[in-house]
Design a protein around this motif. Structure first.
Motif, PDB file in Angstrom:
ATOM      1  N   LYS A 125      37.536  65.331  47.458  1.00  0.00           N
ATOM      2  CA  LYS A 125      37.266  65.268  48.886  1.00  0.00           C
ATOM      3  C   LYS A 125      38.500  65.677  49.704  1.00  0.00           C
ATOM      4  O   LYS A 125      38.398  66.021  50.874  1.00  0.00           O
ATOM      5  CB  LYS A 125      36.853  63.845  49.276  1.00  0.00           C
ATOM      6  N   LEU A 181      23.552  64.655  42.101  1.00  0.00           N
ATOM      7  CA  LEU A 181      23.495  65.236  43.437  1.00  0.00           C
ATOM      8  C   LEU A 181      22.354  66.251  43.545  1.00  0.00           C
ATOM      9  O   LEU A 181      21.507  66.162  44.431  1.00  0.00           O
ATOM     10  CB  LEU A 181      24.812  65.941  43.775  1.00  0.00           C
ATOM     11  N   THR A 189      22.872  55.429  53.374  1.00  0.00           N
ATOM     12  CA  THR A 189      21.747  56.347  53.573  1.00  0.00           C
ATOM     13  C   THR A 189      20.703  55.802  54.539  1.00  0.00           C
ATOM     14  O   THR A 189      19.659  56.409  54.733  1.00  0.00           O
ATOM     15  CB  THR A 189      21.077  56.656  52.218  1.00  0.00           C
ATOM     16  N   GLU A 213      30.559  70.253  51.586  1.00  0.00           N
ATOM     17  CA  GLU A 213      30.960  68.871  51.898  1.00  0.00           C
ATOM     18  C   GLU A 213      30.188  67.880  51.036  1.00  0.00           C
ATOM     19  O   GLU A 213      30.748  66.939  50.475  1.00  0.00           O
ATOM     20  CB  GLU A 213      30.696  68.606  53.385  1.00  0.00           C
ATOM     21  N   ASP A 214      28.876  68.096  50.918  1.00  0.00           N
ATOM     22  CA  ASP A 214      28.043  67.219  50.080  1.00  0.00           C
ATOM     23  C   ASP A 214      28.542  67.227  48.645  1.00  0.00           C
ATOM     24  O   ASP A 214      28.629  66.181  47.992  1.00  0.00           O
ATOM     25  CB  ASP A 214      26.576  67.712  50.065  1.00  0.00           C
ATOM     26  N   SER A 242      30.086  53.730  53.881  1.00  0.00           N
ATOM     27  CA  SER A 242      30.041  55.070  53.284  1.00  0.00           C
ATOM     28  C   SER A 242      31.400  55.532  52.789  1.00  0.00           C
ATOM     29  O   SER A 242      31.497  56.563  52.145  1.00  0.00           O
ATOM     30  CB  SER A 242      29.472  56.078  54.272  1.00  0.00           C
ATOM     31  N   THR A 282      31.810  65.354  48.335  1.00  0.00           N
ATOM     32  CA  THR A 282      31.589  63.903  48.434  1.00  0.00           C
ATOM     33  C   THR A 282      31.048  63.357  47.120  1.00  0.00           C
ATOM     34  O   THR A 282      31.515  62.332  46.615  1.00  0.00           O
ATOM     35  CB  THR A 282      30.608  63.575  49.569  1.00  0.00           C
ATOM     36  N   SER A 283      30.091  64.057  46.534  1.00  0.00           N
ATOM     37  CA  SER A 283      29.494  63.522  45.305  1.00  0.00           C
ATOM     38  C   SER A 283      30.469  63.592  44.133  1.00  0.00           C
ATOM     39  O   SER A 283      30.334  62.862  43.162  1.00  0.00           O
ATOM     40  CB  SER A 283      28.203  64.254  44.961  1.00  0.00           C
ATOM     41  N   ASN A 310      19.412  66.376  46.011  1.00  0.00           N
ATOM     42  CA  ASN A 310      19.617  67.312  47.116  1.00  0.00           C
ATOM     43  C   ASN A 310      19.847  68.706  46.544  1.00  0.00           C
ATOM     44  O   ASN A 310      20.955  69.056  46.191  1.00  0.00           O
ATOM     45  CB  ASN A 310      20.843  66.844  47.927  1.00  0.00           C
ATOM     46  N   PRO A 329      22.818  71.462  48.583  1.00  0.00           N
ATOM     47  CA  PRO A 329      23.949  70.732  49.172  1.00  0.00           C
ATOM     48  C   PRO A 329      24.944  71.666  49.852  1.00  0.00           C
ATOM     49  O   PRO A 329      25.118  72.820  49.450  1.00  0.00           O
ATOM     50  CB  PRO A 329      24.594  70.068  47.957  1.00  0.00           C
ATOM     51  N   THR A 330      25.606  71.149  50.875  1.00  0.00           N
ATOM     52  CA  THR A 330      26.706  71.894  51.475  1.00  0.00           C
ATOM     53  C   THR A 330      27.941  71.654  50.616  1.00  0.00           C
ATOM     54  O   THR A 330      27.933  70.806  49.730  1.00  0.00           O
ATOM     55  CB  THR A 330      27.011  71.356  52.889  1.00  0.00           C
TER      56      THR A 330
END
Lengths: 797, 160, 288
Positions: free
Chosen positions: A728, B116, C81, B126-127, C97, B130-131, B120, B123-124
């Motif tokens: 991240k 993920l 979520t 960012e997604d 989150s 994050t995952s 989804n 995913p972007t």
């Protein structure tokens, strides 16, 4: 030059399919029948005398097969300065000192047994700072040396002193001079796979050591030396790599846990496995060498460097591993990064009760480059010259010989600096002091081998069987950089086969020819050159067999065709065309005639020829195999630490744009360009992988990573408090591959494994200065340090 | 030593394990079922090398009590490829895009990515990041891993 | 050696029964992301683990007539979520989150986060800023404890050993507040906050009608910066006001130097992020 079929292409690493299916066997996964588990009991003090060790309760625990202390095994000293024994029995000098070890039927029982071992200590005053340790009245960490002679100082008797030219003359010619002090701290290699090994003796006292080491032959040599001293003079040793879960420098020495594992295996007569927990990986494994530098540099009115003088003090910790030799590599950037005529460098390594250090990616170069490149920016400012221009004025050029007598062959440094400058938008962005800034730093590193040992060779055996399958037995090791793929490309290109035909086997002293080790970014260069030598021999053998066998095979084909079809018209073939190996070549594993390449009769798969050569039916059966041992035409450093120890050198520049939050001190990297002169990119995707990985490691080194030691104790031995970057924490890294076609490299290639990391931290420090006018001189550049500096600046300090 | 018996679905097959009550799921997978693909990188849920999928959710198996797996659907890296050996698009993508270097983090990365994409498919970046933020990697700098997941998502969309 | 029984009660009665027979020798476990780590690191050595996981009826997010009800076994992922939480209890969404990683959030529960009571718990600040109360059930009945009275020290709460946290209750009117939580950490994931700032604001036009400011890792327990809250009431929601509130909040805090951060820096972060979160809370309210 014609286009290559495989070299320069992004061939995927499909050969490594086991790694995506969970089948790759790492040391953690390896089991041997009857295997026991070893655990180490560590010291509870940083500095203390051992009064008594009571192992009685531990020995009685069911499931425990051996408990050993320094009293149970011979007193052999190990390490390159031979300053420690495997198990400590008189004194502990650091928290990670190994005081006892247990072998048991499960790791849980072994751990419980360790807890049952009671040690009585008499605490001694400790010293945790090298400057304190250098003082007259400092407690002595070591009282005697390897030969038993009394020691009177904590300063190690190491000869790190380099002089070239005349510093005072250089100073006299200087229009501008700057002096700086910078320091770097301990960081951990953080291999995702933890350290460990399995030691197994056979009943003839021969050892097989399953070990992640990158230096299988040095490991073997050091273990044999150890054996000679513990009465195992006739024992043989085989070192075997499993799949390695990362290295980054952790696997270049023979660690204490290896010797302990070997002792436990010897005593129990069973295979013994030791695997480090993540905590042990942090507190019991040598990290990167910290250093405190004082550096002085001068230049004339035109901005040409006149001299560079640096001294370093290294916290050596309690014992010695490769960390104490990093000054020999620090000399490289100090004497040879940019053209500088007069150089002086001196380094002191000092014993303390802190953790001792080993190699880590860059091996002293990142530390020294932080000093040099901080000083360069400061000098540029003093002289009123743009920092990028300043570097261009002093850039290394092909054909240079540096004060260290390094012979620069290919050199793309100028291209790297210009490239990074342009991509960053340097001229537009620099000098605003508005919270955003740009900075850069460069590197020089060995990239064509490194003659640190007397032999810098690599041995390779290549055989081609009657199915056309190629097995390559290499003396090297793999840490995951992708060398099986890169080498397969080189070999396929050289032989005229395809990468899929090539099977690389490495990491075993039993069948590999000698190799100095996968270190110093040398593997592709040295192994690649060894491969080219061996391939030339193999190809000649194949073509000679082709000349011998093809006519007969063709005639058999014609006969068969006639039998099938009586109207078949015999082709008019000129067999002279295939009577000389010089008229044949191989492509896609097919032998063909150069003068008549499309003639189907003169095209034959290599396997057809080799089967014909093997299945002769008389005493003339032949196989194809060749070996090559490549030792590059370089020299060792002489007593003055001068000499061309590598065939060629890597150059590169990292440029960073940062944004500094002046309220929190946080540094955000907006873009990071990493330009690297790699000679020739054998596989651009693999190279980018190295640049991304090393770049992230460099950003961590510059901004977030540090091992926190308090009175010798590692306070953050876990991933929560040791801040390695996550997915991240996206850093926009843009690799720029510069190709200078190194004539001594395989297909022009140079090394890249370490360079990616080296200039990252100073580039960030320089960018932070450009952004907000504060210069942080001690890594990592944490938000606290930046904010504190900003506040002091505002207060006019 | 107190033992427990758990029955659950493992990579599509119904299984039963009898192990000490103290064993976490990672240990059960590696020692009882000899599925060595999931790795121990830290033992405390801080690195993700042990990630498996339980009832569709990515979980650190090193801190998941075996006792809690009763009746659940567990998928490990060994269950990614089809029974006939066809690699999952993620496995192909990681190999083709240099998402694998030393490979130690790879099993965990694959499972986090699969969890993920199963939830989804589009995913972007960012997604994806994050995952994967609970899966540490020291070799790759994550860039080519993210690219591999993006390529896999494309492959999976084209397949369906 | 680590040795324990793993018990899986089917309902609360069985939980209490186990708690009674094992007493202090048993530890409750929900998601396990704290308990399993503490056992491995030898911080605790229970003889029995009493699992709450099967009490699935305790995992819910409901908006009732009287209050928001969040079951103690709700995972952070569920909170992450939930569009209800994101929209009306935004600070809680922010906190939940950012806990650990997806793997952690998939199993870790809000009940565990609060009962473990680390000063750095990411849901603590938001819950405090939302006037939450904990519903504790014991063998002899239940009680509701405002979160402001729940924490007594680092990792210490008023929960008795034989009590189980079953629900968090947030007054309905807190849904009228806009809220935001900032987790100040060195990394964007897998990290604990060096400092947490949660702000919730009720606005009347441009004026702050009511405010809550909660700070974590700024004292031995998560705290409310009541003086800063008092200062905000009745004032205009603008930069100077919020900055001053930040300064007052920083003075109310008593952070310490620790391995993870220095006290002076933590105070700077409070002063910087109280106004930032106040603005965000205000924005969110406007955009609803």
């Amino acid at each position: 030059m014609s286009e290559y079929l495989f070299v320069g292409k992004d061939i995927p690493r499909t050969a490594e399919v086991d790694k995506v299916t969970g089948r790759a066997v790492y040391i953690n996964d390896l089991k041997r029948p009857g295997m026991l588990y070893g655990k180490i009991k560590y010291s509870e003090y940083a500095h203390a005398r051992i009064r008594h060790i009571d192992t009685s309760k531990a020995k009685r625990l069911p499931g425990v097969k051996a408990v050993i202390t320094g009293y149970d095994i011979p007193d052999v000293r190990v390490g390159f300065l031979k300053d420690q024994t495997v198990l400590k029995k008189d004194k502990v000098r650091q928290f990670r000192d190994e005081v006892a070890a247990v072998a048991a039927i499960s790791p849980e029982i072994a751990e419980e047994a360790c807890d049952l071992i009671k040690v009585e200590y008499e605490e001694l005053p400790g010293v945790f700072d090298p400057f304190e340790a250098m003082k007259e009245d400092a407690p002595l960490i070591h009282e005697v040396d390897a030969r038993g002679r009394p020691i009177r100082t904590n300063v190690l008797p190491l000869p790190w002193k380099f002089e070239a030219g005349d510093i005072e003359a250089g100073r006299a010619k200087s229009a501008y001079v700057v002096e700086d002090k910078v320091q770097t701290t301990w960081v951990n290699q953080c291999c995702m796979g933890t350290s460990g090994c399995i030691a197994e003796f056979d009943m003839n006292n021969n050892l097989t050591l399953y070990n992640q080491t990158n230096v299988i032959f040095w490991d073997k040599r050091r273990i044999l030396e150890y054996f000679a001293q513990i009465g195992l003079k006739n024992s043989k040793v085989r070192v075997v790599n499993p799949i390695v879960g990362g290295s980054f420098g952790t696997k270049l020495d023979t660690d204490i846990y290896e010797f302990i594992c070997i002792q436990l295996a010897l005593i129990t007569r069973k295979p013994v496995k030791i695997i480090f927990t993540r905590e042990e990986e942090f507190f019991a494994l040598p990290p990167r060498q910290p250093a405190v530098f004082e550096i002085e540099q001068g230049c004339d009115k035109e901005g040409r460097l006149t001299f560079r003088r640096a001294t370093a003090v290294l916290d050596n910790g309690a014992y010695t591993s490769w960390g104490a030799t990093t000054p020999s590599v620090m000399m490289m950037p100090i004497s040879s990064l940019y053209r500088v005529p007069n150089v002086y460098f001196e380094a002191k390594c000092v014993y303390t009760n802190n953790i001792y250090c080993q190699a880590m990616r860059g091996y002293g170069n990142p530390q020294a480059t932080f000093a040099v490149e901080t000083s360069m920016d400061r000098l540029a400012e003093e002289a009123g010259i743009d920092p990028a221009e300043f570097r261009l004025i002093n850039t290394n050029k092909p054909g240079d010989e540096t004060p260290m007598r390094l012979k620069i062959t290919s050199c793309g440094l100028e291209e790297c600096i210009r490239g990074v400058k342009e991509k960053l938008g340097w001229d537009k962005k620099r000098g605003k002091r508005n919270g955003r800034g740009v900075g850069m730093a460069s590197l020089i590193h060995v990239a064509g081998g490194a003659r640190v040992y007397k032999s810098d060779g690599h041995g390779m055996i290549i055989k081609v069987d009657e199915h056309g399958h190629v097995d390559v037995m290499s003396g090297g090791t793999d840490q995951g950089q992708g060398s099986p793929t890169a080498l397969a490309q080189i070999i396929a290109e050289a032989l005229g086969f395809r990468p899929d035909d090539i099977n690389l086997v490495f990491g075993d002293t039993a069948f590999g020819l000698w190799d100095a080790g996968t270190h110093a970014s040398r593997h592709t260069f040295i192994a690649g050159n060894a491969a080219l030598k061996a391939c030339a021999k193999v190809k000649r053998q194949i073509l000679e067999l082709a000349v011998e066998k093809m006519p007969k095979i063709i005639q058999q084909q014609i006969k068969r065709k006639k039998r099938k079809d009586p109207d078949f018209k015999e082709p008019d073939l000129d067999f002279d065309l295939i009577s000389d190996p010089k008229n044949l070549d191989i492509k896609n594993r097919t032998v063909f005639c150069v003068k008549d390449p499309e003639n189907p009769y003169f095209r034959m798969d290599v396997s057809r020829i080799l089967r014909e050569a093997l299945d002769v039916g008389t005493g003339e059966s032949k196989v194809v195999v060749a070996e090559a041992f490549y030792d590059p035409p370089t020299e060792m450093l002489d007593r003055e630490f001068k000499g061309n120890l590598s065939c060629t050198y890597a150059f590169g520049t990292t440029g960073v744009e940062v944004e500094v939050d002046e309220k929190t001190g946080e540094v955000k990297i907006l873009q990071l360009y990493a330009a690297h002169d790699v000679g020739k990119a054998i596989n651009p995707t693999l190279i980018k992988g190295q640049i991304y990985g090393a770049g992230y490691m460099g950003v961590g080194y510059g901004l977030t990573e540090e091992m926190k030691l308090e009175k010798g104790r590692v306070m953050n031995p876990n991933f929560l408090d040791y801040k390695m970057l996550t997915a991240k924490d996206a850093i926009p890294v843009y690799p720029m591959i510069v190709e200078t076609d190194e004539k001594d490299g395989p297909f022009g290639a140079k090394g890249i494994g370490e360079p990616g990391l080296v200039p990252t931290a100073p580039a960030i420090a320089n960018a932070v200065y450009d952004a907000v006018g504060v210069r942080i001189t001690d890594l990592p550049i944490t938000p606290e340090k930046v904010l504190k500096a900003l506040k002091e600046k505002r207060q006019g300090k | 030593m107190k033992k427990i018996t758990v029955s659950f679905t493992l990579n599509g097959d119904p299984v039963t394990a009898e192990v000490p009550a103290t064993w976490n799921l990672l240990k059960t997978l590696r020692e009882y079922f000899e599925l060595m693909g999931s790795k121990e990188g830290c033992g405390v849920g801080e690195c993700g090398a042990c990630t498996v999928i339980i009832d569709g959710k990515a979980v650190n198996s090193c801190i998941f009590p075996t006792a809690e797996v009763e009746g659940k659907n567990v998928v490990t890296v060994e269950g990614l490829a089809s029974k006939d050996g066809t690699l999952h698009p993620l496995q192909k993508a990681f190999l083709e895009n240099n998402g694998v270097q030393c490979g130690f983090c790879t099993s965990g990365m694959l499972m986090s990515a699969k969890a993920l994409l199963d939830e989804n498919p589009d995913p972007t970046e960012e997604d994806i990041r994050t995952s994967l933020s609970g899966n540490l990697c020291r070799c790759t700098g994550y860039v080519q891993i993210v690219e591999s997941v993006q390529k896999a998502a494309e492959m999976m969309k084209n397949q369906s | 050696m680590i040795e324990y029984e793993y018990l899986k009660p089917k309902n609360l009665e069985e939980v209490f029964s186990y708690l009674k027979s094992f007493g202090e020798k048993a530890t409750l476990i929900a998601g396990g992301t704290d308990v399993m780590v503490n056992i491995r690191n030898k911080k605790i050595a229970p003889e029995a683990l009493i699992s709450l996981r099967n009490l699935e009826e305790l995992a819910y997010i409901k908006k009732g007539e009287d209050a928001y009800h969040i079951g103690a076994l709700t995972t952070h992922r569920m909170l992450e979520t939930s569009s209800l939480v994101a929209r009306e209890l935004s600070a809680l969404h922010d906190g939940a989150s950012q806990v650990g990683s997806v793997q952690i959030r998939n199993v870790a529960t809000i009940g565990g986060n609060i009962c473990n009571a680390a000063p750095s718990a990411d849901t603590a600040g938001p819950l405090l800023a939302l006037d939450a109360a904990v519903v504790l059930k014991g063998p002899n009945g239940s009680r509701k404890v405002p979160l402001t009275e729940f924490f007594t020290g680092p990792s210490q709460t008023v929960r008795a050993h034989d009590e189980v946290a079953v629900e968090f209750e947030i007054p309905l009117r807190m849904g009228e507040f806009g809220s935001a939580y900032h987790k100040h950490a060195r990394r964007k994931a897998m990290d604990l906050p060096i400092l947490g700032v949660a702000v919730s604001l009720e606005m009347e036009g441009e004026t702050v009608k009511d405010a809550r400011i909660a700070l974590s890792v700024a004292a031995p327990t998560p705290i409310r910066a009541v003086k800063a809250e008092e200062f905000l009431r009745g004032k205009k929601g603008e930069e100077e006001v919020f900055e001053e509130a930040g300064k007052i909040a920083a003075e109310e805090a008593s952070p310490r130097d620790s391995l993870r951060g220095k006290a002076w820096y933590r105070k700077e972060i409070i002063a910087t992020f109280v106004p930032k979160m106040a603005f965000r809370a205000m924005e969110r309210l406007k955009n609803r």
